[in-house]
Motif scaffolding. Structure first.
Motif, PDB file in Angstrom:
ATOM      1  N   LYS A  61       0.834  -1.619  -0.266  1.00 33.91           N
ATOM      2  CA  LYS A  61      -0.082  -0.067   0.004  1.00 33.91           C
ATOM      3  C   LYS A  61       1.206   1.231  -0.020  1.00 33.91           C
ATOM      4  O   LYS A  61       0.765   2.340  -0.537  1.00 33.91           O
ATOM      5  CB  LYS A  61      -0.809  -0.099   1.497  1.00 33.91           C
ATOM      6  N   ASP A  62       2.114   1.191   1.305  1.00 27.31           N
ATOM      7  CA  ASP A  62       2.275   2.644   1.483  1.00 27.31           C
ATOM      8  C   ASP A  62       3.801   2.921  -0.406  1.00 27.31           C
ATOM      9  O   ASP A  62       3.561   3.798  -0.445  1.00 27.31           O
ATOM     10  CB  ASP A  62       3.644   1.898   1.645  1.00 27.31           C
ATOM     11  N   LYS A  63       3.807   1.164  -0.605  1.00 23.62           N
ATOM     12  CA  LYS A  63       4.444   1.559  -2.083  1.00 23.62           C
ATOM     13  C   LYS A  63       3.837   2.021  -3.502  1.00 23.62           C
ATOM     14  O   LYS A  63       4.333   3.627  -4.127  1.00 23.62           O
ATOM     15  CB  LYS A  63       5.375   0.261  -2.584  1.00 23.62           C
ATOM     16  N   ALA A  64       2.299   2.260  -3.895  1.00 25.82           N
ATOM     17  CA  ALA A  64       1.361   2.363  -4.592  1.00 25.82           C
ATOM     18  C   ALA A  64       1.266   3.604  -4.008  1.00 25.82           C
ATOM     19  O   ALA A  64       0.271   4.103  -5.320  1.00 25.82           O
ATOM     20  CB  ALA A  64      -0.300   1.467  -4.496  1.00 25.82           C
ATOM     21  N   GLY A  65       1.470   4.043  -2.917  1.00 23.21           N
ATOM     22  CA  GLY A  65       0.475   5.444  -2.624  1.00 23.21           C
ATOM     23  C   GLY A  65      -0.942   5.524  -2.451  1.00 23.21           C
ATOM     24  O   GLY A  65      -1.551   6.074  -2.571  1.00 23.21           O
TER      25      GLY A  65
ATOM     26  N   ALA B 169      -7.362  -0.906  -9.972  1.00 21.66           N
ATOM     27  CA  ALA B 169      -7.117  -0.679  -9.062  1.00 21.66           C
ATOM     28  C   ALA B 169      -5.443  -0.069  -9.014  1.00 21.66           C
ATOM     29  O   ALA B 169      -4.572  -0.368 -10.208  1.00 21.66           O
ATOM     30  CB  ALA B 169      -6.446  -2.100  -8.519  1.00 21.66           C
ATOM     31  N   ASN B 170      -4.718   0.105  -7.523  1.00 25.30           N
ATOM     32  CA  ASN B 170      -3.735   0.455  -7.790  1.00 25.30           C
ATOM     33  C   ASN B 170      -2.258  -0.840  -7.103  1.00 25.30           C
ATOM     34  O   ASN B 170      -1.179  -0.453  -7.418  1.00 25.30           O
ATOM     35  CB  ASN B 170      -3.014   1.662  -7.164  1.00 25.30           C
ATOM     36  N   VAL B 171      -3.137  -1.659  -7.027  1.00 26.31           N
ATOM     37  CA  VAL B 171      -2.402  -3.365  -6.166  1.00 26.31           C
ATOM     38  C   VAL B 171      -3.249  -4.065  -6.909  1.00 26.31           C
ATOM     39  O   VAL B 171      -4.043  -4.334  -6.308  1.00 26.31           O
ATOM     40  CB  VAL B 171      -1.902  -2.916  -5.257  1.00 26.31           C
ATOM     41  N   LEU B 172      -1.900  -4.711  -7.570  1.00 19.76           N
ATOM     42  CA  LEU B 172      -2.263  -6.540  -7.532  1.00 19.76           C
ATOM     43  C   LEU B 172      -2.019  -7.304  -6.722  1.00 19.76           C
ATOM     44  O   LEU B 172      -0.476  -7.100  -6.760  1.00 19.76           O
ATOM     45  CB  LEU B 172      -2.183  -6.565  -9.246  1.00 19.76           C
TER      46      LEU B 172
ATOM     47  N   VAL C 100      -1.513  -0.597 -13.127  1.00 20.48           N
ATOM     48  CA  VAL C 100      -1.274  -0.936 -11.237  1.00 20.48           C
ATOM     49  C   VAL C 100      -0.009  -0.423 -11.224  1.00 20.48           C
ATOM     50  O   VAL C 100       0.866  -1.024 -11.992  1.00 20.48           O
ATOM     51  CB  VAL C 100      -1.583  -2.205 -11.427  1.00 20.48           C
ATOM     52  N   LYS C 101       0.322   0.274 -10.012  1.00 21.38           N
ATOM     53  CA  LYS C 101       1.322   1.057 -10.008  1.00 21.38           C
ATOM     54  C   LYS C 101       2.169  -0.632  -9.217  1.00 21.38           C
ATOM     55  O   LYS C 101       3.625  -0.063  -9.493  1.00 21.38           O
ATOM     56  CB  LYS C 101       1.414   1.696  -8.570  1.00 21.38           C
ATOM     57  N   VAL C 102       1.503  -1.286  -8.594  1.00 27.55           N
ATOM     58  CA  VAL C 102       2.389  -2.357  -7.994  1.00 27.55           C
ATOM     59  C   VAL C 102       1.877  -3.472  -8.431  1.00 27.55           C
ATOM     60  O   VAL C 102       0.628  -4.062  -7.454  1.00 27.55           O
ATOM     61  CB  VAL C 102       2.529  -1.891  -6.007  1.00 27.55           C
ATOM     62  N   VAL C 103       2.635  -4.723  -7.717  1.00 28.37           N
ATOM     63  CA  VAL C 103       1.956  -6.100  -8.195  1.00 28.37           C
ATOM     64  C   VAL C 103       2.623  -6.737  -6.866  1.00 28.37           C
ATOM     65  O   VAL C 103       3.831  -6.806  -7.367  1.00 28.37           O
ATOM     66  CB  VAL C 103       1.965  -7.227  -9.635  1.00 28.37           C
ATOM     67  N   GLY C 104       2.025  -7.519  -6.014  1.00 30.93           N
ATOM     68  CA  GLY C 104       2.473  -8.406  -5.274  1.00 30.93           C
ATOM     69  C   GLY C 104       2.387 -10.089  -4.491  1.00 30.93           C
ATOM     70  O   GLY C 104       1.357 -10.248  -5.761  1.00 30.93           O
ATOM     71  N   ASN C 105       3.324 -10.379  -5.081  1.00 29.87           N
ATOM     72  CA  ASN C 105       2.702 -12.084  -5.924  1.00 29.87           C
ATOM     73  C   ASN C 105       3.469 -12.750  -3.893  1.00 29.87           C
ATOM     74  O   ASN C 105       3.712 -12.295  -2.735  1.00 29.87           O
ATOM     75  CB  ASN C 105       4.152 -12.605  -6.559  1.00 29.87           C
TER      76      ASN C 105
END
Lengths: 402, 283
Positions: A162-166, A223-226, A252-257
Motif C-alpha cells: 500500500k505504501d509503495k503504491a501510495g 486498482a493500484n495494487v494487484l 497498476v503501480k505495484v504487483v505483489g506476489n
C-alpha cells in the motif's frame, strides 16, 4: 545411500530378533546415543524442484551437526524417503520409517501429504517437524512448523504494498485452490484495519492460458495494487506476459506476489520483472548467515547444487533445531524433545528463528523485487514477525490423545 | 465495450486458428483427429527449439508446420489409412497416437514447462482509449490470412476443387477417377501442419509442456462441432464461443468462462446436429 541401507537392514534384523514376540518399537531401548531422523520430501513428481533443494539443505545441516560432535554423543542420521508428491505414497513411506524406528520425522511435503501422513506420527507418538510454508492452523500436539505461515507475513506485506503504491485499492487474482482461497480470506480480513479497499477478486483454474478478460477487469477496477496468488510457472508466465503486453503493468503501480517462489521465478524469467514477494528466505539475500550457507552448499554439491528458496531452506533450519532440542532434552524421548523445541533458538541463513509454545516459528520476513533475469533481490526487511496464535500451547507435550 | 469487442476478436481468432486443421481433416476425410492436440504440442516444441537455438522467432512459423506436415503424412500412411470407414476406431487410434507423442515429448524435453520468445513484441498499441497487445493483433492478422488463404486455395486451385469434390461425394469422386487416397494423405498432412502451426502461434503468450494440447483439442473440437463443414461457419462458431467465454469470465467467473465453451456447442447440437453450416447454406 548404500551404507545407510545396509545399516537400516541390519538394525531391522536386530530389532526383529530382540522384539520377536512383543511389538515394542526401537525407541524403548535405554541409553542410546545419536538420533535417527526420517526426512521425507519430494524427489519425484511435480514438487521435486523444491524437494531436491530441501534434501540438500537438510544433508548439509546434518553434516554440520555431526562435524560439531553430533547429538547425544553419537551421530545424527538422516533416513531419506521420497513421497513422489503424492499423499498416498507419503503415508506409506512414513509408516516404513516408523517401522524402522526413527526418533522423529522432518518433512518438506505438500499440505495434502501432510494431512495424509501426520496420523502415522501421531499413532507412533514421535515428533514431526514440518519444514515448509503453509497457511497455518494445524495443531496436532506432535507437530512443529518451522517454516513461515501466511498470516505471519500478510499484514506487514499488505502495508508495504500500500505504501509503495501510495494508495490502497487492491485487486486479488489467484489460482483456484484451497491454499489461495484461505490466503485471500486472510487478506480480506486484514484489509480494513490497514485502510485497504479490495476492489475485486478473481480465481482462475490451473493452466489458464487466456487471462485477457481478467486483465481488462483488473484495469477497469481502478486498482493500484494487484495482489497475485497465481501458482506455478506456466500460469505466472501466461499472466505476466499478457499483462505486460496489454499495458496492465503500466496501469497498476505495484504487483505483489504471494505464491511466486524464487525457484518458480527463475523459470518464469523476466516476465515478472518489478513485482514483489514476501518470504522469510531469498537465495540472493546477502546477509552473513546466508552467504555462509550458500558457500557451504556449493562446496558440498558443486555443480549439482539446487537453487534454494523459502520452500526448501527451512529443511536446513529444522535439522539444526531438532539437533539442538535433542541436546537440550538429553534424550530423543518424544515429550522431552517437544518441550525442548519451544526453548531452542537457531541463527541461520534467514536470521534468528525461535519456535513458539504453540508450535510455530517466529522469524524475520523480507521483501524482494523480481529483476529482469528472474531473480529476487531483497529490498526491505520487515524484521522478526511473530506468527499470530495458531494453537493452544499443550504441556505436557506429546501426550497421546485417546 | 471496445475492450470486450477486442478481446472477443482475439480469442475468436485463436479459436479459429486452433480449430481449422481439425475442421479440414473432418470435412474431407470424415475423420475426427484426436491427435490434433498432440500435433499442436509438436508445433509448440518446434517453437521451443527455435527459441533455444536463438534463431529468429519467425522461423517457428515455418518449422512447426513442416514438422506437422511430415508427422501427418506418416500418421496417415501407417495408421489412419487402415481405418477408413471406421470412425470410432479412428478416434481411438488417434487418441492413442496422441498419448505416444506426448510421452515421446516428455522423454525428450522433460515434463516441466518451456517458455518461448514472442514473434512480435513491444509496447501495447493505444487504440480508442484502451491498450491492445501487439501479439494479440498479430494473432488476428494470422487468423484472417489463414482463412483467406484457405478459401482461395479451395476455390481457385486444382487441389481445392478436388478436395471440394471429395467433401461433397467421396464415392462419386473416386468413380470420376480422383485418387482419393492421395487426396486423403495430403489433407491429413495439411490438417496436421495447421495444428502444429497453431501450436507455434499461441505458445509465446503462454507456455509449452507435454500436456498443453489436451485442453486445446477439446476447445478445437467444440468450435468445429458448432461450425459444421464451413470456413465462415468456423469463424462464427469461434467468435460466438469466444464471446461466451470472454463475457462469462468477465461478468461471472473464469471457471464459468471455460465451462460455456463446452456447454454451448452441446446445447447447439440438440437443435442443429449439423452445426451452423447448413444455416449459412440455406440462405
Amino acid at each position: 545411500m548404500r551404507p545407510t541401507l545396509i545399516r537400516s537392514i541390519s538394525r531391522l534384523a536386530l530389532v526383529a530378533g530382540l522384539a520377536a514376540a512383543s511389538a515394542v518399537p526401537v525407541y524403548a531401548q535405554a541409553k542410546k546415543t545419536g538420533a535417527v531422523v526420517g526426512l521425507v520430501t519430494e524427489l519425484s513428481g511435480p514438487a521435486s524442484l523444491f524437494g531436491e533443494a530441501g534434501l540438500q539443505a537438510a544433508q548439509l545441516a546434518a553434516d554440520e551437526v555431526n562435524a560439531a560432535g553430533g547429538v547425544l554423543g553419537g551421530k545424527l542420521e538422516l533416513k531419506v524417503a521420497d513421497d513422489n508428491t503424492d499423499p498416498n505414497t507419503a503415508r506409506q513411506v512414513w509408516e516404513k520409517l516408523v517401522n524402522e524406528g526413527v526418533d522423529a520425522i522432518i518433512f518438506r511435503e505438500t499440505s495434502a501429504a501432510r494431512v495424509a501422513a501426520l496420523p502415522v506420527a501421531e499413532k507412533a507418538n514421535i515428533p514431526a517437524l514440518y519444514a515448509n510454508d503453509y497457511e497455518g492452523g494445524d495443531c496436532r500436539p506432535i507437530l512443529y512448523v518451522t517454516g513461515e505461515i501466511e498470516p505471519q507475513k500478510v499484514p506487514a506485506y499488505l502495508k508495504f504494498l500500500k505504501d509503495k503504491a501510495g494508495g490502497g485499492k487492491f485487486f486479488i487474482l489467484a489460482t483456484d485452490y484451497n491454499w489461495a482461497r484461505i490466503t485471500t480470506e486472510m487478506v480480506k480480513k486484514a484489509a480494513p484495519g490497514l485502510g485497504i479497499d479490495i476492489v475485486g477478486e478473481e480465481f482462475t483454474p490451473f493452466s489458464t492460458t487466456d487471462y485477457t478478460p481478467l486483465i481488462t477487469k483488473i484495469r477497469d477496477s481502478g486498482a493500484n495494487v494487484l495482489f497475485s496468488g497465481i501458482v506455478g510457472g506456466p500460469d505466472n508466465v501466461a499472466f505476466f506476459k499478457q499483462a505486460r503486453s496489454s499495458g496492465l503493468m503500466q496501469k497498476v503501480k505495484v504487483v505483489g506476489n504471494i505464491a511466486l517462489d524464487d525457484t518458480t521465478l527463475s523459470a518464469v524469467g523476466g516476465a515478472a520483472n518489478g513485482t514483489y514477494m514476501a518470504a522469510s528466505y531469498f537465495m540472493t539475500n546477502d546477509n552473513a548467515g546466508n552467504t555462509k550457507f550458500i558457500e557451504a552448499l556449493k562446496k558440498k554439491f558443486g555443480d549439482d547444487m539446487k537453487p534454494q528458496g523459502y520452500l526448501s531452506e527451512p529443511a536446513y533450519d529444522t535439522v539444526h533445531l531438532y539437533a539442538e532440542a535433542v541436546d537440550k532434552a538429553g534424550t530423543t524421548e518424544t515429550s522431552a524433545v517437544l518441550k525442548a523445541l519451544s526453548e531452542v533458538k537457531f541463527e541461520g541463513p534467514k536470521g534468528a528463528i525461535q519456535l513458539t509454545t504453540d508450535r510455530h516459528a517466529a522469524m524475520p520476513i523480507y521483501i524482494a523485487e523480481a529483476d529482469k533475469k528472474g531473480a529476487y533481490k531483497v529490498v526491505e526487511s520487515l524484521g522478526v514477525q511473530q506468527p499470530p496464535k495458531q494453537c493452544d500451547p499443550e504441556p505436557p507435550f506429546g501426550m497421546k490423545k485417546q | 465495450m471496445i475492450d470486450h469487442a477486442l478481446n472477443i476478436l482475439t480469442t475468436g481468432s485463436v479459436f479459429f486458428t486452433v480449430a481449422v486443421g481439425l475442421l479440414i481433416i473432418l470435412s474431407v476425410m470424415g475423420v475426427v483427429n484426436l491427435a490434433h492436440g498432440a500435433f499442436m504440442t509438436v508445433g509448440g516444441y518446434a517453437a521451443v527449439i527455435v527459441s533455444d537455438q536463438e534463431w529468429n522467432p519467425w522461423w517457428s512459423l515455418l518449422l512447426a508446420p513442416a514438422a506437422g506436415f511430415v508427422l501427418g503424412l506418416i500418421t496417415e500412411r501407417v495408421l489412419v489409412r487402415r481405418l477408413y470407414g471406421r470412425p470410432l476406431d479412428t478416434i481411438l487410434a488417434t487418441w492413442g497416437l496422441s498419448i505416444i507423442v506426448v510421452q515421446v515429448l516428455s522423454d525428450r524435453f522433460g515434463r516441466s514447462s518451456h517458455f518461448v520468445e514472442e514473434i512480435v513484441s513491444g509496447d501495447p498499441i493505444e487504440f480508442a482509449g484502451t491498450f491492445y497487445s501487439q501479439y494479440r493483433a498479430f494473432i488476428v492478422i494470422v487468423a484472417v490470412c489463414l482463412s483467406l488463404g484457405l478459401t482461395a486455395a479451395l476455390r481457385y486451385t486444382n487441389v481445392g476443387i478436388i478436395a471440394r469434390a471429395v467433401i461433397l461425394n467421396p464415392d462419386l469422386a473416386r468413380v470420376l477417377g480422383i485418387n482419393t487416397r492421395k487426396v486423403n494423405a495430403i489433407t491429413f498432412a495439411c490438417g496436421s501442419a495447421l495444428a502444429a502451426f497453431a501450436g507455434a502461434v499461441i505458445v509465446p503468450m503462454s507456455s509449452v509442456d507435454p500436456n498443453m494440447g489436451t485442453p486445446w483439442v477439446i476447445t478445437a473440437f467444440m468450435v468445429v462441432l458448432g461450425a459444421g463443414v464451413s470456413l465462415p461457419g468456423l469463424w462464427i462458431s469461434g467468435l460466438v464461443l469466444a464471446a461466451a467465454q470472454v463475457l462469462a469470465t468477465f461478468y461471472i467467473a473464469p471457471v464459468v468462462g471455460s465451462l460455456v465453451v463446452i456447454a454451448l456447442p452441446i446445447v447447439l447440437m440438440r437443435f442443429y446436429p449439423e452445426g451452423i453450416a447448413p444455416l449459412l447454406k440455406a440462405r
